[in-house]
Design a protein around this motif. Structure first.
Motif, mmCIF file in Angstrom:
data_model
loop_
_atom_site.group_PDB
_atom_site.id
_atom_site.type_symbol
_atom_site.label_atom_id
_atom_site.label_comp_id
_atom_site.label_asym_id
_atom_site.label_seq_id
_atom_site.Cartn_x
_atom_site.Cartn_y
_atom_site.Cartn_z
ATOM 1 N N THR A 108 -55.804 19.147 -64.006
ATOM 2 C CA THR A 108 -55.636 19.297 -62.563
ATOM 3 C C THR A 108 -56.793 20.097 -61.982
ATOM 4 O O THR A 108 -57.422 20.906 -62.677
ATOM 5 N N PHE A 110 -57.543 23.139 -59.269
ATOM 6 C CA PHE A 110 -56.722 24.317 -58.990
ATOM 7 C C PHE A 110 -57.490 25.284 -58.094
ATOM 8 O O PHE A 110 -58.726 25.232 -57.988
ATOM 9 N N THR A 162 -53.286 22.014 -58.464
ATOM 10 C CA THR A 162 -52.298 23.028 -58.832
ATOM 11 C C THR A 162 -52.581 24.309 -58.061
ATOM 12 O O THR A 162 -53.730 24.767 -58.013
#
Length: 470
Positions: A108, A110, A162
């Motif tokens: 992900t 982030f 995220t």
């Protein structure tokens, strides 16, 4: 930071799948090194609840059906490594068992606090950018550079994103701090961006719970840690711990924790009264409500003391003492950065020696007020009743470690390494996705409706994260 620095620049993400794969490959080794294999401490096991649901979301994401953001609980600094283990080991294993073909590596983008590389080192800045991370300047009301980058990745990135909606760690596995509205707002902006591009993907926010447990309660380690803190605070030693005499041990340990808290509160109240050359009642109106009671409630005393510490720092920077504690901490952090990372001095090398020295004075003067803020920062989620409500080893450990942080900071230890009390297990819970797209019809009608929609979504996300606590 005893010398003035140039302005803090935004660090763009430079995702490198090679760095991601390498990080996934060395993760088991890093976990062993980080947890000191020669000591009975560290994270022994990481398990996931409802990992199947997240695998299906990744399948739909890679098929172009959805865009989703994972909003995760952030109790400890170990959370990123626990989540990386989820993406690199647990989810691919679940996908193989379910015969779901996914493009690997699973990863992900982030957001991370811009201040992290300042205390950890430039290597972290390099690593985070190659892992797809983007820094956000928390103290600024709106860090538009980071917001635009996050918005672009949410709508068009090759991976999900995220974010920790609490904004920082709070040291408690079983308390969710008030959420910041940025996650909800990003969700609605993503819906808007997709609609403008005439794309029909659904936008989801997935709550992720992170929680830690001690499979074997570390009572002996807690006894030793409390003994160290008692010695630092000038308290007489407690009777030696006898692991065979378990009856009443929790009560005795709680009594020691109360005694330690009382001593710390007494000491800090006297310090701030002497440091500010004024009675505490003048520094914090809340203190006046506690006079006359020989044993006021710890929670009330703590909140009043935190207010005094923040007012002390705010007076230096000329900041109004308004807002919640977390908000006031962010304002003070930003004020310290403004005096240290000078945006008005773009070319430090062109300053005269006198101008350079005066700028250094300003940076040095910002150190102590920021230290007051750092003391408060660790206690944002402390309630005073957390251990009493459930006197588990986990709650004892979390509270005692927060006191350790306080004492270590006062002793002048920079980034003190917390003692490892024993083997822990991490439990990552995947909640039910919250559809932002379904709320769009209300959000886009007016500005007031948009604000209410953001507040409602933030509240629903808060409840979802709280339900994931086991």
């Amino acid at each position: 930071m005893r010398y003035v620095r140039p302005r803090l620049e935004f660090v763009p993400q430079r995702l490198s799948l090679g760095v991601v794969r390498a990080s996934h490959w060395v993760l088991p080794f890093l976990l062993r090194v980080r947890t000191r294999p020669w000591l009975p401490a560290g994270i022994a096991r990481i398990e996931a609840v409802n990992a199947e649901g997240l695998v299906k979301l990744y399948q739909r994401f890679q098929a172009g059906e959805v865009r989703f953001l994972m909003a995760f609980r952030h109790p400890e600094v170990d959370d990123p490594m626990s989540l990386m283990y989820l993406f690199s080991r647990i989810l691919p294993g679940v996908a193989r068992r379910q015969k779901i073909a996914l493009q690997l590596p699973l990863h992900t983008h982030f957001l991370y606090d811009r201040g992290m590389p300042l205390w950890a080192g430039n290597w972290l800045e390099w690593l985070f950018s190659r892992l797809g991370g983007m820094p956000i300047h928390r103290g600024r009301a709106l860090d538009w550079t980071a917001i635009r980058a996050a918005r672009e990745l949410f709508a068009n990135g090759s991976m999900p994103i995220t974010i920790a909606p609490e904004g920082a760690t709070n040291g408690h596995s079983e308390i969710v701090s008030p959420l910041e509205p940025g996650v909800a707002q990003l969700g609605f902006w993503c819906v808007d961006d997709l609609r403008r591009a005439q794309r029909s993907q659904e936008v989801l926010i997935v709550p992720i719970g992170v929680q830690y447990r001690y499979p074997k309660p570390p009572w002996a380690q807690l006894d030793r840690l409390m003994g160290r803190l008692e010695a630092d605070c000038g308290l007489p030693p407690a009777p030696p711990f006898d692991p065979r005499a378990r009856d009443g041990f929790e009560e005795a340990l709680y009594a020691r924790l109360l005694r330690l808290a009382e001593r710390l509160l007494d000491t800090m109240e006297k310090f701030y009264s002497r440091f500010n050359h004024r009675p505490l009642e003048e520094l914090s109106p809340k203190i006046a409500d506690l006079t006359g009671d020989p044993h006021p409630q710890l929670a009330l005393r703590l909140q009043a003391l935190l207010d005094v510490a923040l007012r002390t720092a705010e007076r230096h920077f000329g900041i109004a003492s308004t807002g919640e504690i977390a908000e006031r901490c962010r304002k003070l952090e930003e004020a310290g950065w403004i005096d240290t990372y000078r945006e008005d001095l773009l070319a430090l090398g062109r300053l005269s020696r006198l101008e350079q020295d005066l700028a250094d004075w300003v940076a040095q003067a910002a150190i102590l007020p920021v230290k007051h803020m750092r003391l408060v920062e660790s206690f944002v989620a402390v309630t005073g009743s957390y251990v009493r409500e459930r006197p588990t080893a986990e709650r004892f450990a979390e509270t005692t470690l927060i006191l350790f942080d306080l004492v270590s900071r006062i002793k002048g230890e920079k980034n003190p390494r917390r003692p490892r009390l024993g083997w822990r297990q991490a439990r990552i819970s995947v909640g039910e996705p919250i559809s932002v797209t379904e709320r769009w019809s209300v959000y886009h009608t007016s500005r007031s409706a948009a604000r209410q929609a953001v507040q409602r979504l933030t509240g629903d996300l808060q409840q979802a994260l709280e339900k994931l606590i086991d």
